[in-house]
Every structure is written in structure tokens, then in C-alpha cells.
Design a protein around this motif. Sequence first.
Motif: not given
Length: 342
Positions: A128-129, A132, A197, A214, A284, A288-289, A293, A295, A297-298
Amino acid sequence: MAGALSGTARRPAAGPDVGQPRPAGTVLARARRVGRLFALLARRALLLAVLLATVFAAVELLPGDAANATSERGESAADLEQRRALLGLDRPVLSRFTDWMTGLPSGDLGTSARGESVADLLSRPFPNTLLLGGLALLVTLAVSLGLGCWAALKPGGGADRAVSATATGILALPEFVVAVALVLVFALWTGWLPAVTLTDSDGSPASWQMLVLPVLALAVPQIGWNTRIVRAALADEAKAPHVESAVIDGLPRHRVFTHHLLPGAMPTIAAGIATSTGMLLGGAVVVETIFNYPGIGSVLAGAVADRDSPVIAGVVAVTGAVITGVLLLADLVRAWASGGRT
């Protein structure tokens, strides 16, 4: 020169020695290019290894450790010591890093502090990242090329000044500021696009509309950066002798631009786009945060909270591999463009 070469090719009776040095020189040149390519890969692999070692050392310097961060309420000191031994935290950081690096060539990214395979943990959000970042990179390339070429066609004109001023302005904006502005305008005020998202059962965004904000939040600052690079590269190339000769020879303006000006500026443009890849993947995490999103990031934020060195290093490794690949592609573009001009 082309006629002379073709004429030589049609005269095999000139002798067995004719043309012999040329293949040897070509093979030697190719061998040197391959050698430089492997040397470049080795340097970048070494740089990535140093970066990964720095990640392990930095996590080690953070207060607490993975055993404390992932412990449950009521666990005793003996339980924590047992968890540290299970995670290998009782071993020196150099030993843990060496073990982790030995599994890296086979795709083994280790085990997280919560007992999950890092490779499995990243296999869901990382595509997903990449989606993006890839879309943002395509938007950046298309828009910056269009704006930079438009400004370069009329140097010093109104379009040139407007594009340069706008590019400079948006270049100074960080991704989170652009993201907040986009949410205010397109989600809260107009309601045209969703602000968060939602995901399907497979973890991917449920709709293409959820990608728009995003992608724009990531791409806008890089568009400003790369537009200036494209404009400056074209301006520098316009002073090259072969471009001036093409203009003096009376070639059509569009042919001068597409066959002489743009190819010569392509190495600089490729380097700028390749540099943006790292910035896009780094930005990203923040974007994403903001947009929730799905990805890496989380995952990265949770890994930092857990002091989870293997997960953090795994994120750095996979993103570093992608960035290295893009930089290598940019190097190949520069080599091709330089070879085409000599």
C-alpha cells in the motif's frame, strides 16, 4: 561519419585486420561499465548496512526496551527477564545485529517483539505504501516535467516567472501542512473527497478516491522541488554548443527541444526524481497517519513505541532497497544520456 562507417561495413575485402580493434574496445568499455555498476551497488549496499546498524544502535539508546514496552500489567521482574532472554535482549546489540543481517539476504527480517514474523508483518502494509509513493512519484514526474518545460520554452516571460515563484512557494511547505490544507478544502469545505481511508477485507484502500488526497499531499512539495530542477537543467542545457548549433542551423523549435535540449537535461532531471523517491517514502509515514492510510506508517510508529529493533530495521531495509533500485535506474538513465551525447 555514418556514411563512412556504413561504407566500411560493405568492404569485407579490406583485410582481416580491419575493424578488429573496435570489438575489443567495445567489450572493454562494456566490462568497465559493468564493473562501475557493481562497484556502485557495493557502495550503496554498504551504505544501507551502515544505516541499519545505526538504527539498531539508536533503538538501543532509547529509554526502556522491547520487553518493557510490550509487557502486560502485573508482570513480575522475573517475567520481564524471561521475556528479555526470549527476545535476545540479554545479548550485546552487535551480536543481535549480526544475526539479523545474516538472515537478510534470504528475506528473513527476524521476529518482532510480539512474536510475529517481520516479513509477514510488512507484507500487508508495504504494498500500500509502494502504491501511494509510486502514484505520487508519477504525478510529480508528469507535472514537474510539464511545468518546467513550459517555463523553459519562454524564458523570462510571465509563465516562467509564475511557475518559478509558485514552485518556490510550495517547495517550502512540508507534507503535513499540505495534507491539512487538502483536508480542509476538499473534504471538510466541499465534501468532494474523503478525509480518511477505509480498507477492504484484504487491507487495501476501498476506493480510488481515498488515494487522491494522500497522493497530492505527498506530490505537491516534490512538484515544487522538481519543477525548479527541470527548469534549471533546461536553462543550463540551452547554453550547450550542440543546442546553439541546432538553433543556428534553423531546426524547428520543437525538434531542438525534443532532440537536443531535453535529452541533455535528462540526467539532472533523473537525479532529481530519484532523490524525491526517498523524500516521498519518508513523507508517507506522516501522510499515512493523517489520512489513516493502511501503510507502513502505523507499523513504524508502533515499532518505535515498542522499541522493536527488527521491525524498524525491516522497514528501513525494504524502503532502502526500493530507493536503491530507483537510484540505480537514475544512474542508468544518466549513463545512457551521456553515452548518447558523446
